[in-house]
Design a protein around this motif. Structure first.
Motif: not given
Length: 342
Positions: A292-298, A314-327, A329-331
């Motif tokens: 996934l892209p990060t919120a900062a990249e987007l 999605t779940f193989d390449k990203n941690t749950n924490g990374e997914i949660q942080q992105l989802y 994000a304010d943008n």
């Protein structure tokens, strides 16, 4: 959706237009990306309104079609939020073909919830027909001989008729959605620069783009599917800069230019700028991704109007924490932030 290379040939049949014709593209193209122009599509108008500001979160729901919201629900279980973009696939195996109606029913449900609807088609090679396998030599990852391709491009030939019948089957489901007022991001022949798919890997005006142009003309003009928002899609190979030119079907044939990001180098500024140049003012999106892209990249690359991660990857390449942080994000736009469709 994966890394592959191989050249194959190109079709351009013409049902109603002459074989492989590049006739009038019809009314499906909406002027996407031109914020001064109001589109007939609610979806396009909404995407135009967020372009440069926010990005829609999405996930694909790969097989089986018996559970067409499996990965959407997995995101909710992980983040407490639903993606704002739901994606399904007509697919190619017999059980998934049998359950296409379940996938279409889910598309309608998701639309009524306010989601953006994306549908793709891993089509079987028309020389061998459907159902088919993935890489069994006659499946999605297969090729055609020159003689077969010539027959396919000959209007009214047995192989040409066989392909049209395959497209007609898909059209009946898309017509159901049209009747219900559902707008569909339609992403056929995805990764056009991907040579292992039977439809891809031949650059230039007489290459893969002609099949895409034929399909656009046929579904729009002959089948009357004016609810389709056409997504032209390529993958991030090292040849991306040239591919964005050599596989571009022309502005009249797409509304959104999408990039599938799988090469391991991530969301580079070069890829972003390449797609902006290729789109020439139309909307751009991340058609598929594993990481996934990060919120900062987007925030830096703010013209990506959506990202669609690939099901289990999605779940193989990203941690749950990374997914949660992105989802969170304010943008990032998740389903509860969508305005709803009229």
């Amino acid at each position: 959706m994966k890394k592959m290379t191989l050249n194959i040939l190109i079709l351009a049949t013409a049902l109603g237009f002459g074989a492989c014709s590049k006739s009038n593209p019809g009314a499906a193209t909406s002027g996407a990306g031109d914020t001064a122009k109001v589109s007939p599509f609610q979806t396009i108008n909404y995407l135009n309104s967020i372009s440069g500001k926010k990005t829609i979160a999405g996930i694909h729901n790969r097989e089986p079609n018996a559970t067409p919201a499996r990965w959407t629900n997995e995101i909710n279980a992980t983040t407490g939020k639903y993606p704002a973009l739901w994606s399904g696939d007509f697919l190619f195996q017999q059980d998934n073909i049998n359950n296409r109606q379940l996938m279409i029913d889910e598309a309608l449900r998701e639309w009524k919830k306010g989601a953006v609807i994306n549908i793709m088609w891993h089509a079987c090679n028309p020389a061998y027909g459907a159902p088919c396998g993935w890489d069994d030599g006659q499946g999605v990852l297969s090729s055609l001989t020159d003689a077969q391709w010539t027959e396919l491009c000959t209007d009214g030939s047995p192989l040409n008729t066989k392909y049209k019948n395959m497209v007609d089957e898909i059209a009946t489901y898309l017509q159901q959605l049209k009747a219900q007022g559902v707008e569909v991001l339609w992403r056929p022949m995805h990764e056009m620069n991907q040579g292992k798919f039977w439809w891809g890997g031949r650059p230039g005006a007489n290459g893969t783009v002609k099949l895409y142009q034929w399909l656009h003309n046929y579904l729009t003009n002959t089948k009357g599917l004016t609810n389709l928002i056409w997504v032209w899609d390529i993958q991030d190979f090292g040849s991306l800069s040239a591919d964005a030119v050599n596989y571009n079907p022309g502005a009249a044939y797409y509304d959104i230019a999408a990039l599938d990001v799988y090469d391991g180098s991530g969301y580079t500024q070069t890829k972003y700028e390449t797609m902006l140049r290729a789109a020439k003012g139309k909307l751009i999106a991340i058609g598929e991704c594993d990481r996934l892209p990060t919120a900062a990249e987007l925030k830096t690359q703010s013209s990506w109007v959506f990202f669609m991660s690939w099901s289990e990857l999605t779940f193989d390449k990203n941690t749950n924490g990374e997914i949660q942080q992105l989802y969170n994000a304010d943008n990032i736009i998740t389903l509860e932030k969508m305005p709803g469709w009229k």
